[in-house]
Design a protein around this motif. Sequence first.
Motif, PDB file in Angstrom:
ATOM      1  N   GLU A   3       4.124  -1.638  16.097  1.00  0.00           N
ATOM      2  CA  GLU A   3       3.912  -2.789  15.209  1.00  0.00           C
ATOM      3  C   GLU A   3       3.539  -2.284  13.827  1.00  0.00           C
ATOM      4  O   GLU A   3       2.480  -1.674  13.641  1.00  0.00           O
ATOM      5  N   PHE A   4       4.442  -2.498  12.874  1.00  0.00           N
ATOM      6  CA  PHE A   4       4.160  -2.123  11.492  1.00  0.00           C
ATOM      7  C   PHE A   4       3.428  -3.265  10.808  1.00  0.00           C
ATOM      8  O   PHE A   4       3.732  -4.438  11.036  1.00  0.00           O
ATOM      9  N   LYS A   5       2.476  -2.908   9.949  1.00  0.00           N
ATOM     10  CA  LYS A   5       1.689  -3.936   9.247  1.00  0.00           C
ATOM     11  C   LYS A   5       2.323  -4.282   7.911  1.00  0.00           C
ATOM     12  O   LYS A   5       2.957  -3.433   7.279  1.00  0.00           O
ATOM     13  N   ASN A   6       2.102  -5.493   7.473  1.00  0.00           N
ATOM     14  CA  ASN A   6       2.493  -5.883   6.107  1.00  0.00           C
ATOM     15  C   ASN A   6       1.622  -5.150   5.092  1.00  0.00           C
ATOM     16  O   ASN A   6       0.572  -4.608   5.427  1.00  0.00           O
ATOM     17  N   ASP A   7       2.048  -5.144   3.869  1.00  0.00           N
ATOM     18  CA  ASP A   7       1.280  -4.602   2.728  1.00  0.00           C
ATOM     19  C   ASP A   7       1.209  -3.077   2.722  1.00  0.00           C
ATOM     20  O   ASP A   7       0.407  -2.494   1.986  1.00  0.00           O
ATOM     21  N   PHE A   8       2.033  -2.423   3.560  1.00  0.00           N
ATOM     22  CA  PHE A   8       2.151  -0.959   3.547  1.00  0.00           C
ATOM     23  C   PHE A   8       3.615  -0.620   3.835  1.00  0.00           C
ATOM     24  O   PHE A   8       4.325  -1.389   4.494  1.00  0.00           O
ATOM     25  N   TYR A   9       4.021   0.540   3.408  1.00  0.00           N
ATOM     26  CA  TYR A   9       5.255   1.113   3.947  1.00  0.00           C
ATOM     27  C   TYR A   9       4.829   2.134   5.002  1.00  0.00           C
ATOM     28  O   TYR A   9       3.841   2.870   4.804  1.00  0.00           O
ATOM     29  N   ALA A  10       5.570   2.231   6.093  1.00  0.00           N
ATOM     30  CA  ALA A  10       5.273   3.244   7.113  1.00  0.00           C
ATOM     31  C   ALA A  10       6.563   3.685   7.787  1.00  0.00           C
ATOM     32  O   ALA A  10       7.533   2.917   7.866  1.00  0.00           O
ATOM     33  N   ASP A  11       6.591   4.915   8.233  1.00  0.00           N
ATOM     34  CA  ASP A  11       7.686   5.360   9.095  1.00  0.00           C
ATOM     35  C   ASP A  11       7.166   6.351  10.126  1.00  0.00           C
ATOM     36  O   ASP A  11       6.109   6.966   9.953  1.00  0.00           O
ATOM     37  N   ILE A  12       7.923   6.442  11.210  1.00  0.00           N
ATOM     38  CA  ILE A  12       7.567   7.332  12.320  1.00  0.00           C
ATOM     39  C   ILE A  12       8.807   8.129  12.702  1.00  0.00           C
ATOM     40  O   ILE A  12       9.884   7.563  12.913  1.00  0.00           O
ATOM     41  N   ARG A  13       8.636   9.421  12.763  1.00  0.00           N
ATOM     42  CA  ARG A  13       9.732  10.316  13.138  1.00  0.00           C
ATOM     43  C   ARG A  13       9.304  11.036  14.408  1.00  0.00           C
ATOM     44  O   ARG A  13       8.213  11.622  14.461  1.00  0.00           O
ATOM     45  N   THR A  14      10.113  10.988  15.444  1.00  0.00           N
ATOM     46  CA  THR A  14       9.790  11.712  16.680  1.00  0.00           C
ATOM     47  C   THR A  14      10.905  12.707  16.978  1.00  0.00           C
ATOM     48  O   THR A  14      12.067  12.485  16.637  1.00  0.00           O
ATOM     49  N   GLU A  15      10.509  13.799  17.586  1.00  0.00           N
ATOM     50  CA  GLU A  15      11.494  14.784  18.011  1.00  0.00           C
ATOM     51  C   GLU A  15      11.168  15.238  19.426  1.00  0.00           C
ATOM     52  O   GLU A  15      10.032  15.616  19.720  1.00  0.00           O
ATOM     53  N   ASP A  16      12.171  15.198  20.275  1.00  0.00           N
ATOM     54  CA  ASP A  16      12.089  15.757  21.626  1.00  0.00           C
ATOM     55  C   ASP A  16      12.933  17.025  21.570  1.00  0.00           C
ATOM     56  O   ASP A  16      14.160  16.958  21.513  1.00  0.00           O
ATOM     57  N   ARG A  17      12.277  18.174  21.558  1.00  0.00           N
ATOM     58  CA  ARG A  17      12.971  19.443  21.318  1.00  0.00           C
ATOM     59  C   ARG A  17      12.928  20.328  22.551  1.00  0.00           C
ATOM     60  O   ARG A  17      11.856  20.622  23.076  1.00  0.00           O
ATOM     61  N   SER A  18      14.090  20.751  22.986  1.00  0.00           N
ATOM     62  CA  SER A  18      14.195  21.730  24.084  1.00  0.00           C
ATOM     63  C   SER A  18      14.668  23.045  23.482  1.00  0.00           C
ATOM     64  O   SER A  18      15.610  23.071  22.678  1.00  0.00           O
ATOM     65  N   ARG A  19      14.029  24.122  23.868  1.00  0.00           N
ATOM     66  CA  ARG A  19      14.376  25.417  23.284  1.00  0.00           C
ATOM     67  C   ARG A  19      14.329  26.477  24.376  1.00  0.00           C
ATOM     68  O   ARG A  19      13.331  26.587  25.097  1.00  0.00           O
ATOM     69  N   THR A  20      15.408  27.230  24.496  1.00  0.00           N
ATOM     70  CA  THR A  20      15.457  28.328  25.466  1.00  0.00           C
ATOM     71  C   THR A  20      15.460  29.661  24.738  1.00  0.00           C
ATOM     72  O   THR A  20      16.163  29.820  23.738  1.00  0.00           O
ATOM     73  N   ASP A  80       7.917  -3.991  -3.595  1.00  0.00           N
ATOM     74  CA  ASP A  80       8.470  -3.841  -4.957  1.00  0.00           C
ATOM     75  C   ASP A  80       8.258  -2.435  -5.501  1.00  0.00           C
ATOM     76  O   ASP A  80       8.704  -2.125  -6.612  1.00  0.00           O
ATOM     77  N   ASP A  81       7.552  -1.625  -4.747  1.00  0.00           N
ATOM     78  CA  ASP A  81       7.334  -0.247  -5.212  1.00  0.00           C
ATOM     79  C   ASP A  81       8.697   0.452  -5.337  1.00  0.00           C
ATOM     80  O   ASP A  81       9.533   0.363  -4.430  1.00  0.00           O
ATOM     81  N   PRO A  82       8.937   1.161  -6.428  1.00  0.00           N
ATOM     82  CA  PRO A  82      10.271   1.743  -6.623  1.00  0.00           C
ATOM     83  C   PRO A  82      10.673   2.735  -5.542  1.00  0.00           C
ATOM     84  O   PRO A  82      11.853   2.829  -5.200  1.00  0.00           O
ATOM     85  N   VAL A  83       9.715   3.465  -4.997  1.00  0.00           N
ATOM     86  CA  VAL A  83      10.058   4.414  -3.925  1.00  0.00           C
ATOM     87  C   VAL A  83      10.469   3.647  -2.673  1.00  0.00           C
ATOM     88  O   VAL A  83      11.480   3.952  -2.030  1.00  0.00           O
ATOM     89  N   VAL A  84       9.698   2.635  -2.344  1.00  0.00           N
ATOM     90  CA  VAL A  84      10.009   1.842  -1.138  1.00  0.00           C
ATOM     91  C   VAL A  84      11.356   1.137  -1.304  1.00  0.00           C
ATOM     92  O   VAL A  84      12.160   1.067  -0.365  1.00  0.00           O
ATOM     93  N   ARG A  85      11.607   0.633  -2.502  1.00  0.00           N
ATOM     94  CA  ARG A  85      12.892  -0.056  -2.750  1.00  0.00           C
ATOM     95  C   ARG A  85      14.075   0.902  -2.576  1.00  0.00           C
ATOM     96  O   ARG A  85      15.177   0.479  -2.259  1.00  0.00           O
ATOM     97  N   ARG A  86      13.827   2.182  -2.819  1.00  0.00           N
ATOM     98  CA  ARG A  86      14.915   3.148  -2.763  1.00  0.00           C
ATOM     99  C   ARG A  86      15.297   3.544  -1.318  1.00  0.00           C
ATOM    100  O   ARG A  86      16.392   4.001  -1.076  1.00  0.00           O
ATOM    101  N   PHE A  87      14.372   3.391  -0.373  1.00  0.00           N
ATOM    102  CA  PHE A  87      14.666   3.833   1.000  1.00  0.00           C
ATOM    103  C   PHE A  87      15.863   3.078   1.579  1.00  0.00           C
ATOM    104  O   PHE A  87      15.975   1.868   1.435  1.00  0.00           O
ATOM    105  N   GLU A  88      16.722   3.828   2.280  1.00  0.00           N
ATOM    106  CA  GLU A  88      17.820   3.178   3.002  1.00  0.00           C
ATOM    107  C   GLU A  88      17.286   2.578   4.303  1.00  0.00           C
ATOM    108  O   GLU A  88      16.236   3.000   4.803  1.00  0.00           O
TER     109      GLU A  88
END
Lengths: 445, 404
Positions: A3-20, A80-88
């Motif tokens: 659940e993302f809150k209003n009045d902030f920008y937020a993102d979450i990046r997850t990685e499931d990495r297998s390495r041999t 309206d923040d210019p950085v947030v407006r720029r995100f795809e």
Amino acid sequence: MIEFKNDFYADIRTEDRSRTVISYTDGILQEMKTSVECRAFLRVYDGRMWYYASVTDLAHLQKTLDGLYAAATPNAQILDDPVVRRFERNRDTALRFADCSVRDIPAGEKQALLLSYLPLLSEDSCVTTHKGLYLDRNSLFRFQSSLGADITYDYQTCGLSFTCSMTEGEKKFTGTWQKGVTRFDELKGLNDELRAAVAEEAYFMRNSVPVTPGKYPVVLSPEAAGVFAHESFGHKSESDFMLSDKSMRDEWQLGKTVGSSILSIVDCGSVPGCGYVPYDDEGTRARKNYLIKNGILAGRLHSAQTAVALDEALTGNARATDCTFEPIVRMTTTYIEGGDLDFDQLIAPIKNGYFIKTINHGSGMSIFTIAPSFAYEIVDGKLGRPVQISVLTGSVFETLGLIDGLTRDVHLLSFVTGGCGKMEQMNLPVGFGGPYVRVSSMNVQ
Amino acid sequence: MEKEFLTETHRSVTLNVTGGKIDSFREKEETTGTVRVYENGCIGVAGCLGIPDENALTDKAREALALGIPYPCKLGGALEQEDLNEKEIIPVSELIPTMQSFLDRLGDACPRFAFSNKISLNYRKTEYRNSLGRHLTSSGSNVDIQLLAQNRGSGNLFDTSFVYKGADFDPDALLSQFKKEYNAFYTSADIAPGRYPVVMDISDLFGGTLQHFIAEMYASGASLLSGKLGKKVFSDRLSLKNDMNPATNPGVCFFDTEGCVAPDLRPTLIDRGTLVGLLTTKKSAEKLNLPNTGTAAASYDGVPTLGFNRFYAEPTAPTLSALVPGKAIYIVMTSGGDITPGGHFASPVQMAYLMENGRLVGRLPELNIGGDFSDFLGNDYIGAVRGDPSPDSMLCAVVMDVNM
């Protein structure tokens, strides 16, 4: 469900990495393991500061996110923040490796493949010790943002690396050959290639002579040219270095001549290989970006923050080494575009120069450095004896202007060890390459 | 069956600096657990992210014995040792205002520089136990300031750096030191080509030679040091070590991943000119019949391999002025030098100062340094100094060829 809150920008990046990792020294097993790690990196932005957290406990992402919200200051105008407006706001699933995941290949099969190559390392009696390494990685990424972006994609590399230390009398040499690919089957049938590489290492040890330092014409292989492009100009194209000093923007205006008119350098995240980044770590789709086109400064690499600061378009270059770091501006696959010569035509006019075939490492600021591994004389337009060179060096901009010949064919390379380092974030996988490149003068030591 | 159990916790808070202003705050915390078991000359390893369940890891490590990875070695015997450094350097809640105040003062003192990069507070705690009664615990913290400075308008990624890593934060002392470098940066200096004392960070000088100290490479004959173990072939003034002593390397763990504790907490490679040690794990020392220096490291789920913390050279002078009286070249940043198979070293230098009697005089143009690796350790080695110009610095002086 996050659940993302209003009045902030937020993102979450997850990685499931297998390495041999499977390694042998002198035919004796040293390591054999497959690690699976799941991590997440969370970002909250209030228009003034970014708040980040890196976690391994994916069951409590909401709690961590709420902690970041608590540290930040609500901003009703955040959209309206210019950085947030720029995100795809991309929504996509791009799974390229589902049908050939290295996770599905038994460890025993990987071990058998590596073992099959080890006898080739000791065919020459000068080899005193050798190491064989199999590495693979398969990652499943998910990126979600408070703007509605939701992207799932996968990434895969696998490869082999062989190192031989050789001695004969007082002569010594340690050389490494490696192959990085994206599908396990591509690692089969490399006997002739590996045998030739070890033979060349032995030949180099026995016959190489010290270089006489000086300025010479130099031909760079695709490997050396790719590292040169990456180190000499690629890092200068990472726009975050322009944020602190506004006068940099005058110094680096697009349209400025920065190199020879035959030189074009590209960075592109959609190229298959170890620099494959279909979406960057801010959810921006990859695209082909010219850094230099026909010798003219044509573009640079961006995160959303730098794109806003310089009022330029996103490029898909906000990358983090893994989910323990925030994305910063990084390269993906960087290469020089080809020209109109073949290799013989390229070296024909050189009376006394050098061919740089492989390299140990490179670096670059206002001056660049390339430390060659294999190098050969060029005498009267033909390849000659192998030579020992500590470093090639020179002024970046002067050297970019001295490029006077390119072969037609472009080779892109992938590696499974090492990678690009930038400040605290080391060993980011990147691809690079190019044609064979002739430079009319370089300082050789 | 013998067994080792390790846990390690890392915590860090990192600030990003752009144009002298803090624009992000990052928190990380990670705990890992490792069990290694040994039976019939083989090793089995299991590890986890998060707080470990020792019994579950032990079962997994036992299963891993079936892989047949040879690791014939003896565990260290009973020893209880603890070194806990839990002092809080700066409360996390005060980190942003404290560092922004420092950056503001630095910006006022150095107005022609634009500062960027990271400032972090780091904490680590490591515990090692084995089935023979060895129990070691170590914790420590440091504040790590890694500021890049752009000379405004230079067009460069960065022109120099201001760095400090220590167990204390004294903003006045750091500002005074950084200001001296700043003043020298804007004073031009020159020097004719020739041979000069070159002063540089010990890791920059010896970092490229590290592979030659690796036991396997030494034994293969491919190392430039091969055949020299036990022989006095270097300068009397040179004692070279791996610094695992928290007194001089704040935050470092005093034992290696196999529970080895070196005398003086610094595994020794060269002692007063004699090559006395190589980089070994217990396994490579056993296999090659070499003394184990205790320089093993491992990922939380991996077989021990080689590790290295930071070079330490026994100081030979109390100050820079005593080490290199007269003219010397003080190197701040090299640009990727390397050594040929024959031992010739060459490196471009991105940033260097002319120094006279230990004092920075002015900035030198870009130059190249070079010489022979064995001479650096031998006749051309001048000595080392610690704590000058900054409390955390470890500098060496070597005579080198210098060309423009």
